[in-house]
Design a protein around this motif. Structure first.
Motif, PDB file in Angstrom:
ATOM      1  N   UNK A  28       0.262  -1.262  -0.115  1.00  0.00           N
ATOM      2  CA  UNK A  28       0.217   0.134  -0.236  1.00  0.00           C
ATOM      3  C   UNK A  28       1.255   1.516  -0.187  1.00  0.00           C
ATOM      4  N   UNK A  29       1.739   0.933   0.928  1.00  0.00           N
ATOM      5  CA  UNK A  29       2.590   2.237   0.666  1.00  0.00           C
ATOM      6  C   UNK A  29       3.477   2.660  -0.525  1.00  0.00           C
ATOM      7  N   UNK A  30       3.657   1.549  -0.703  1.00  0.00           N
ATOM      8  CA  UNK A  30       4.662   1.778  -2.235  1.00  0.00           C
ATOM      9  C   UNK A  30       3.487   2.102  -3.152  1.00  0.00           C
ATOM     10  N   UNK A  31       2.222   2.029  -3.440  1.00  0.00           N
ATOM     11  CA  UNK A  31       1.483   2.328  -3.699  1.00  0.00           C
ATOM     12  C   UNK A  31       0.749   3.961  -3.911  1.00  0.00           C
ATOM     13  N   UNK A  32       1.443   4.055  -2.738  1.00  0.00           N
ATOM     14  CA  UNK A  32       0.750   5.469  -1.976  1.00  0.00           C
ATOM     15  C   UNK A  32       1.258   6.611  -2.711  1.00  0.00           C
ATOM     16  N   UNK A  33       3.248   6.020  -2.623  1.00  0.00           N
ATOM     17  CA  UNK A  33       4.038   6.696  -3.192  1.00  0.00           C
ATOM     18  C   UNK A  33       3.975   6.929  -4.417  1.00  0.00           C
ATOM     19  N   UNK A  34       3.823   6.160  -5.248  1.00  0.00           N
ATOM     20  CA  UNK A  34       4.266   5.809  -6.368  1.00  0.00           C
ATOM     21  C   UNK A  34       2.479   7.211  -7.370  1.00  0.00           C
ATOM     22  N   UNK A  35       1.683   6.899  -6.578  1.00  0.00           N
ATOM     23  CA  UNK A  35       0.667   7.805  -7.335  1.00  0.00           C
ATOM     24  C   UNK A  35       0.885   9.466  -7.401  1.00  0.00           C
ATOM     25  N   UNK A  36       1.569   9.490  -5.379  1.00  0.00           N
ATOM     26  CA  UNK A  36       1.612  11.183  -4.695  1.00  0.00           C
ATOM     27  C   UNK A  36       2.769  11.336  -6.218  1.00  0.00           C
ATOM     28  N   UNK A  37       4.010  10.415  -6.656  1.00  0.00           N
ATOM     29  CA  UNK A  37       4.773  11.003  -7.812  1.00  0.00           C
ATOM     30  C   UNK A  37       4.153  11.816  -8.890  1.00  0.00           C
TER      31      UNK A  37
END
Length: 229
Positions: free
Chosen positions: A153-162
């Protein structure tokens, strides 16, 4: 390999050595069996299996012999497994059933070894209940899966932010580009009447003075240039 006095068959499978005994073993056969057994158990191998399913022991001396060999092999970090399913040997070894590692056959021992490894990690299987998991294994598995999902979830969230930040940058650049195009068009429309009057020269003349920031200075330079010609 067979002996004239006692019946012994040896099957070497690399790390596994199967020694099969057959016949009636009384006190007269004790010395011969001890000599051959000690020599065989000194050979290479990690698992030694004594197949005693066709052997009957008539003297308690053999118990001491097998115990001595078991202790000797343990010092060398080698396993000794007794294989038999007959009732006579079950009774004969009953006093030391907790000392010796005993199985009905080699296949049964391999299955027991697999189930033993499952039990060590907290999994239990039986035909009646199927596969069961101990509570601590279930909790550990749940925590592992929860941690894995949280990380994902954190990886996906970070990618969405980027992606969101890059989208903002692209939108800002597109806006600047539109403003630049509009400014160029406005300047071109402003220069057009001056070109018609002959005040402003062609594109080469414009570029020779760089970017026009002061029109009065530009016109002075243009007039000076024409006089020189």
């Amino acid at each position: 390999m067979r002996s004239d006095l006692i019946d012994i068959v040896v099957e070497d499978k690399g790390d596994e050595v199967i020694i099969s005994l057959s016949g009636m073993f009384g006190i007269k056969e004790f010395a011969a069996l001890k000599e051959k057994l000690e020599r065989l158990l000194q050979g290479p191998g990690i698992f030694f299996y004594l197949n005693l399913d066709k052997a009957i022991f008539l003297s308690p001396e053999y118990l001491g012999l097998f115990l001595d060999q078991l202790n000797s092999l343990k010092k060398r970090r080698i396993n000794l497994v007794l294989l038999f399913a007959n009732e006579e040997n079950k009774e004969y070894f009953s006093r030391y059933s907790s000392v010796f590692e005993i199985s009905e056959s080699l296949d049964a021992y391999h299955r027991q070894g697999f189930l033993s490894q499952l039990r060590q990690i907290g999994l239990h299987y039986s035909r009646q209940t199927g596969l069961r998991i101990t509570p601590w294994v279930a909790i550990t598995g749940f925590l592992f899966l929860a941690g894995w999902f949280f990380t994902l979830f954190m990886i996906i969230s970070k990618q969405n932010d980027e992606l969101s930040e890059r989208q903002k940058e692209i939108t800002l650049l597109e806006s600047k580009l539109r403003r630049s195009v509009m400014e160029i068009e406005r300047l071109e429309s402003s220069i057009g009447p001056l070109q018609n009057l002959g005040i402003v020269g062609n594109t080469e003349e414009l570029s020779s003075f760089g970017t026009v920031k002061n029109w009065i200075l530009y016109l002075d330079k243009l007039d000076s240039l024409r006089r020189e010609k």
